[in-house]
Design a protein around this motif. Structure first.
Motif, mmCIF file in Angstrom:
data_model
loop_
_atom_site.group_PDB
_atom_site.id
_atom_site.type_symbol
_atom_site.label_atom_id
_atom_site.label_comp_id
_atom_site.label_asym_id
_atom_site.label_seq_id
_atom_site.Cartn_x
_atom_site.Cartn_y
_atom_site.Cartn_z
ATOM 1 N N UNK A 86 0.829 -1.212 0.000
ATOM 2 C CA UNK A 86 0.000 0.000 0.000
ATOM 3 C C UNK A 86 0.861 1.259 0.000
ATOM 4 N N UNK A 87 1.987 1.231 0.714
ATOM 5 C CA UNK A 87 2.854 2.420 0.727
ATOM 6 C C UNK A 87 3.497 2.648 -0.629
ATOM 7 N N UNK A 88 3.662 1.575 -1.400
ATOM 8 C CA UNK A 88 4.245 1.693 -2.732
ATOM 9 C C UNK A 88 3.202 2.145 -3.754
ATOM 10 N N UNK A 89 1.968 1.649 -3.626
ATOM 11 C CA UNK A 89 0.960 1.886 -4.659
ATOM 12 C C UNK A 89 -0.044 2.978 -4.312
ATOM 13 N N UNK A 90 -0.586 2.965 -3.097
ATOM 14 C CA UNK A 90 -1.664 3.892 -2.746
ATOM 15 C C UNK A 90 -1.137 5.252 -2.309
ATOM 16 N N UNK A 91 -0.072 5.253 -1.509
ATOM 17 C CA UNK A 91 0.456 6.519 -1.000
ATOM 18 C C UNK A 91 0.781 7.513 -2.124
ATOM 19 N N UNK A 92 1.467 7.091 -3.199
ATOM 20 C CA UNK A 92 1.743 8.065 -4.272
ATOM 21 C C UNK A 92 0.475 8.591 -4.952
ATOM 22 N N UNK A 93 -0.577 7.793 -4.974
ATOM 23 C CA UNK A 93 -1.828 8.262 -5.574
ATOM 24 C C UNK A 93 -2.495 9.327 -4.715
ATOM 25 N N UNK A 128 -0.872 11.250 4.845
ATOM 26 C CA UNK A 128 -0.635 10.175 5.803
ATOM 27 C C UNK A 128 -1.937 9.748 6.477
ATOM 28 N N UNK A 129 -2.806 10.702 6.809
ATOM 29 C CA UNK A 129 -4.090 10.355 7.421
ATOM 30 C C UNK A 129 -4.923 9.523 6.454
ATOM 31 N N UNK A 130 -5.014 9.951 5.192
ATOM 32 C CA UNK A 130 -5.757 9.175 4.192
ATOM 33 C C UNK A 130 -5.162 7.782 4.033
ATOM 34 N N UNK A 131 -3.841 7.723 3.962
ATOM 35 C CA UNK A 131 -3.161 6.436 3.794
ATOM 36 C C UNK A 131 -3.448 5.514 4.972
ATOM 37 N N UNK A 132 -3.366 6.026 6.197
ATOM 38 C CA UNK A 132 -3.601 5.199 7.379
ATOM 39 C C UNK A 132 -5.037 4.706 7.446
ATOM 40 N N UNK A 133 -5.983 5.522 7.006
ATOM 41 C CA UNK A 133 -7.384 5.078 6.976
ATOM 42 C C UNK A 133 -7.540 3.929 5.984
ATOM 43 N N UNK A 134 -7.006 4.088 4.784
ATOM 44 C CA UNK A 134 -7.106 3.030 3.771
ATOM 45 C C UNK A 134 -6.374 1.773 4.238
ATOM 46 N N UNK A 135 -5.175 1.934 4.779
ATOM 47 C CA UNK A 135 -4.412 0.779 5.260
ATOM 48 C C UNK A 135 -5.132 0.098 6.419
ATOM 49 N N UNK A 136 -5.762 0.866 7.287
ATOM 50 C CA UNK A 136 -6.531 0.283 8.381
ATOM 51 C C UNK A 136 -7.713 -0.527 7.882
ATOM 52 N N UNK A 137 -8.407 -0.014 6.882
ATOM 53 C CA UNK A 137 -9.538 -0.743 6.301
ATOM 54 C C UNK A 137 -9.059 -2.051 5.662
#
Length: 172
Positions: A86-93, A128-137
């Motif tokens: 997710x840090x490789x694919x979603x974070x940059x988006x 980072x907040x958006x990423x953590x929410x998606x990663x948490x889900x």
């Protein structure tokens, strides 16, 4: 798979560092390159660190194929692989500059070749907040799936049948 991981690591370390001009063959085709935000090339060590999340996801996926699927250690490693992926694919988006987490940690950026690049002044707090929410889900879905599968009667029954067959020597 170890040999493949070593070959891939060497390829990206050499090609995306100053040795290869910051460009793998794919980056050459698309006329982009990896460089420091200062404009200089990455060192070989920085290029290896930039590749390391990809390599870890590959290694964990490969190890998981040969391990006990009910192992808590494997479950933990798979969660780490999910977060890395997710840090490789979603974070940059999600990030306004389209920079990956590994690029931000190394002060690297992927840019069009032969163009000036100025780094805008943006923070990573919202990203980072958006990423953590998606990663948490995604983590919750993974954990729920693992719990659901382990509680299914058919899974427990098949595990019992497999252990009986192993005891009899019918299965290795």
């Amino acid at each position: 798979w170890w040999i493949g991981l070593i070959v891939i690591s060497l390829y990206f370390t050499l090609m995306e560092s100053s040795i290869g001009g910051g460009q793998s063959f794919g980056k050459r085709i698309f006329n982009i390159e990896v460089q420091q935000i200062t404009g200089s090339s990455l060192s070989a060590l920085d290029a290896l660190f930039r590749f390391s999340p990809f390599g870890l996801v590959f290694a964990i996926a490969s190890v998981s194929l040969y391990a006990d699927p009910n192992s808590l250690l494997i479950d933990g490693l798979q969660l780490i692989a999910i977060w890395l992926f997710l840090s490789i694919t979603v974070f940059p988006l999600l990030h306004p500059e389209r920079r990956g987490l590994q690029d931000m940690l190394l002060d690297a950026v992927v840019v069009r070749q032969d163009r000036d690049y100025t780094l805008p002044k943006t923070g990573i707090k919202r990203t980072m907040v958006k990423f953590l929410v998606i990663a948490g889900i995604v983590t919750g879905i993974f954990a729920f799936g693992k719990i659901y599968i382990s509680l299914m009667p058919s899974t427990r029954l098949s595990s019992q049948i497999l252990s009986v067959l192993k005891e009899r020597g019918d299965v290795r």
